[in-house]
Motif scaffolding. Structure first.
Motif, PDB file in Angstrom:
ATOM      1  N   MET A  55       0.855  -1.196   0.000  1.00 15.61           N
ATOM      2  CA  MET A  55       0.000   0.000   0.000  1.00 15.61           C
ATOM      3  C   MET A  55       0.887   1.241   0.000  1.00 15.61           C
ATOM      4  N   THR A 104      -8.238   3.407   0.810  1.00 17.38           N
ATOM      5  CA  THR A 104      -8.655   2.034   0.533  1.00 17.38           C
ATOM      6  C   THR A 104     -10.121   2.007   0.136  1.00 17.38           C
ATOM      7  N   SER A 137     -13.147  -3.671   0.941  1.00 15.24           N
ATOM      8  CA  SER A 137     -12.022  -4.593   0.809  1.00 15.24           C
ATOM      9  C   SER A 137     -11.918  -5.522   2.012  1.00 15.24           C
TER      10      SER A 137
END
Length: 159
Positions: A34, A49, A53
């Motif tokens: 990330m 994000t 997820s």
């Protein structure tokens, strides 16, 4: 005057474009790359994000996380707690062109969220010696003059 470990930690992680974020997926650990954004003022590491997820579900179930930052000569391991927010101001704060590439639906999408990590401890390994010093240290260790080469500064930091 030597740089304080906490200051060194924040300065180091600001220079990284990516890190591996590890969450607990049931009884297993799961890591994924990330792109971190750092807020020194709030002592947080932030990531855009998708709220749908798996990592969001994993953080909701167990907020203990780890982040691993690596480069050619610097390594940082972070432990902390995570939460997820959809605060529009927080999204605006860290949104940029790179994030847009991963989230083409745009920052106003209801699926956009921020993963917020609050570090509690870190460990830093910084290869501080030049190539000549490294070669000398490796030679001394190889010849038995020392148990191992001394080329890296290692610091544990409580945050």
């Amino acid at each position: 005057m030597a740089e304080q470990p906490t200051e060194k930690f924040w300065k180091m992680i600001e220079d990284f474009d990516a890190c591996m974020v590890t969450t607990r997926d049931g009884g297993k650990l799961r890591s994924r790359p990330m792109a971190p954004r750092v807020s020194r003022e709030r002592s947080e590491i932030l990531f855009i994000t998708d709220r749908n997820s798996h990592k969001v579900d994993e953080v909701d179930a167990d907020n203990q996380v780890a982040c691993t930052f690596t480069s050619k000569n610097e390594y940082v391991a972070v432990s902390g707690t995570a939460s997820v927010t959809q605060d529009r101001a927080r999204i605006d704060e860290i949104w940029d062109a790179q994030v847009e590439a991963w989230m083409p639906q745009g920052k106003d999408s209801p699926d956009v969220a921020v993963l917020v990590i609050r570090p509690t401890q870190a460990e830093i390994w910084d290869v501080t010696s030049n190539k000549l010093t490294q070669a000398y240290e490796f030679a001394k260790a190889y010849l038995g003059d020392k148990p191992q080469p001394d080329t890296t500064e290692n610091v544990k930091v409580r945050l």
